[in-house]
Write a protein that holds these residues in place. Sequence first.
Motif, PDB file in Angstrom:
ATOM      1  N   MET A   1       0.812  -1.205  -0.127  1.00  0.00           N
ATOM      2  CA  MET A   1      -0.037  -0.011   0.053  1.00  0.00           C
ATOM      3  C   MET A   1       0.821   1.377   0.158  1.00  0.00           C
ATOM      4  O   MET A   1       1.655   1.249   0.637  1.00  0.00           O
ATOM      5  CB  MET A   1      -0.763   0.012   1.121  1.00  0.00           C
ATOM      6  N   THR A   3       2.059   4.898   0.820  1.00  0.00           N
ATOM      7  CA  THR A   3       1.866   5.889   1.820  1.00  0.00           C
ATOM      8  C   THR A   3       1.801   7.256   1.347  1.00  0.00           C
ATOM      9  O   THR A   3       2.220   7.656   0.225  1.00  0.00           O
ATOM     10  CB  THR A   3       3.251   5.585   2.701  1.00  0.00           C
ATOM     11  N   ASP A  78      -4.551   2.911  12.851  1.00  0.00           N
ATOM     12  CA  ASP A  78      -4.051   3.390  11.619  1.00  0.00           C
ATOM     13  C   ASP A  78      -5.256   3.434  10.629  1.00  0.00           C
ATOM     14  O   ASP A  78      -5.219   3.864   9.486  1.00  0.00           O
ATOM     15  CB  ASP A  78      -3.127   2.430  10.874  1.00  0.00           C
ATOM     16  N   ARG A  79      -6.528   3.173  11.224  1.00  0.00           N
ATOM     17  CA  ARG A  79      -7.906   2.815  10.338  1.00  0.00           C
ATOM     18  C   ARG A  79      -8.756   4.033  10.815  1.00  0.00           C
ATOM     19  O   ARG A  79      -9.517   4.518  10.088  1.00  0.00           O
ATOM     20  CB  ARG A  79      -8.246   1.478  10.302  1.00  0.00           C
ATOM     21  N   ASN A 207      -5.908   4.112   6.692  1.00  0.00           N
ATOM     22  CA  ASN A 207      -5.659   2.781   6.021  1.00  0.00           C
ATOM     23  C   ASN A 207      -7.175   2.267   5.602  1.00  0.00           C
ATOM     24  O   ASN A 207      -7.794   1.861   6.327  1.00  0.00           O
ATOM     25  CB  ASN A 207      -5.399   1.529   6.882  1.00  0.00           C
ATOM     26  N   GLN A 209      -8.177   0.826   2.806  1.00  0.00           N
ATOM     27  CA  GLN A 209      -7.900  -0.241   1.455  1.00  0.00           C
ATOM     28  C   GLN A 209      -8.736  -1.387   1.383  1.00  0.00           C
ATOM     29  O   GLN A 209      -8.535  -2.293   0.492  1.00  0.00           O
ATOM     30  CB  GLN A 209      -6.447  -0.606   1.304  1.00  0.00           C
ATOM     31  N   GLY A 216      -4.398  -5.966   8.051  1.00  0.00           N
ATOM     32  CA  GLY A 216      -3.607  -4.598   8.184  1.00  0.00           C
ATOM     33  C   GLY A 216      -2.403  -5.146   8.983  1.00  0.00           C
ATOM     34  O   GLY A 216      -1.424  -4.351   8.968  1.00  0.00           O
ATOM     35  N   SER A 219       0.198  -6.515   6.669  1.00  0.00           N
ATOM     36  CA  SER A 219       0.904  -5.331   5.853  1.00  0.00           C
ATOM     37  C   SER A 219       1.583  -4.813   6.675  1.00  0.00           C
ATOM     38  O   SER A 219       2.736  -4.054   6.122  1.00  0.00           O
ATOM     39  CB  SER A 219      -0.372  -4.673   5.190  1.00  0.00           C
ATOM     40  N   ASP A 347       0.964   6.020   7.280  1.00  0.00           N
ATOM     41  CA  ASP A 347      -0.044   5.133   7.119  1.00  0.00           C
ATOM     42  C   ASP A 347       0.043   3.884   8.250  1.00  0.00           C
ATOM     43  O   ASP A 347      -0.637   3.187   8.428  1.00  0.00           O
ATOM     44  CB  ASP A 347      -0.116   4.639   5.759  1.00  0.00           C
ATOM     45  N   TYR A 348       1.279   3.978   8.650  1.00  0.00           N
ATOM     46  CA  TYR A 348       1.775   2.776   9.438  1.00  0.00           C
ATOM     47  C   TYR A 348       2.238   3.007  10.891  1.00  0.00           C
ATOM     48  O   TYR A 348       2.825   2.139  11.684  1.00  0.00           O
ATOM     49  CB  TYR A 348       3.069   2.074   8.787  1.00  0.00           C
TER      50      TYR A 348
END
Length: 416
Positions: A1, A3, A78-79, A207, A209, A216, A219, A347-348
């Motif tokens: 994914m 960033t 992260d979501r 996140n 996706q 997640g 990833s 994102d992480y």
Amino acid sequence: MATSEPVLLRTPPAFRRDAMVQTWLVVKALSDAGDAVWTIAVAWTAVQIASPAVAGLIVAAGTVPRAVILLIGGAIADRVDARRMMLLFNSIRVVVLVVTAVWILTTEPTVAVLLIATVAFGICDAFYEPAAGTMPRQLVRPADLPSYSALSQTLSRLGTMAGAAIGGFLVAWGGMPGSAAADAITFTVVIAFIAIWLRPRFALPRNTQGESVLQGVASGFRHLGSDSASRTLVIALSGLNLAVGPALAIGLPLQATAHGWGAGAVGIFEALVGGGAMLGALAVIRWRPRHEAMGAFWALVVQGVGIVLVGIGSPIIVGIGCVLIGLTAGFASVLLGATFAATIAPDYLGRMSSLTRLGDDVLMPLAMALFGLLATVLPTWLPFTLYGGALVLLMSFPLRNPRLRAITLRVSSPAE
């Protein structure tokens, strides 16, 4: 994914004039004081109602669910909106504290009640801490992260020390209910501040996706495997205390016992470490290296030398080693924490934060046990030398990483 960078929502003021952030750090320190009171209350009550082995189980019970759930907490952080997660799980903490206080007021404290309370706190930590770990990057510019981390750590240490100092008196005066009520008040203040005043200045990418939570998590590990700089930072922060923790927690009492210095000497040495750590953290506000990560890793090389000095059987040399450990711990943790918050892919950030905490939770018991085993079968000075030398050797890897060598937080980022 792929960033993306944080989005500027509102321009932060200069850090020295940032009333919202500075008040937030004071409120966090107040909560740390409440946590210290709660920890003392749990340990004291557990010792009164159970055997030492069961009391130890109660005190450590929260670490198991935290370790199991941390990665999920990081993926969720992260979501979703981190601020809402912090509000939710702080509210649950207040409920746990109030229910515990009321229960013990109406009946005698039991092992089951204490276990349930500590496990509930561990679960809350697993969700709260990854979300809270993303907040510095949402509040201040990357260039201000070292100052943020320095003031945060200094106030947090002061809060913990103050809470520990009054915790025993509060337990003696109000028992477990009084201590739980005090901690609940501090969390209520935190909730009110987050809800009313705390507002992010930078929006982190979420996140979105369509991954499940477990996907997640996976990833996050893939990202760690593909990004050498992130991997090195996560490993460094995960292992930051693995050498020094056993040397202080086990080694200092062993030295004091072997040389007949008494328990008071252990307290003095611990105070030297704590005072040095506060000075090391504050030093970052006035002076910091151009390349923050490199400065932190060199400081940890010096910390390895300090660990070796603690193993030498002279109280003066042990004291010097403790001061070195404190200074370098405060200095390095501030710089590494700031570098981590500024450079990890946004994102992480929640998942990487959870990994750093998980490494400490899982590996520290092993490091403690190994140090104790070595001290049993070898001369006392040798475990200190091995652990200090291992830290110096470990630092050779990040010091050779070209991406980490190039990082400087003084360069403006696109988000600014």
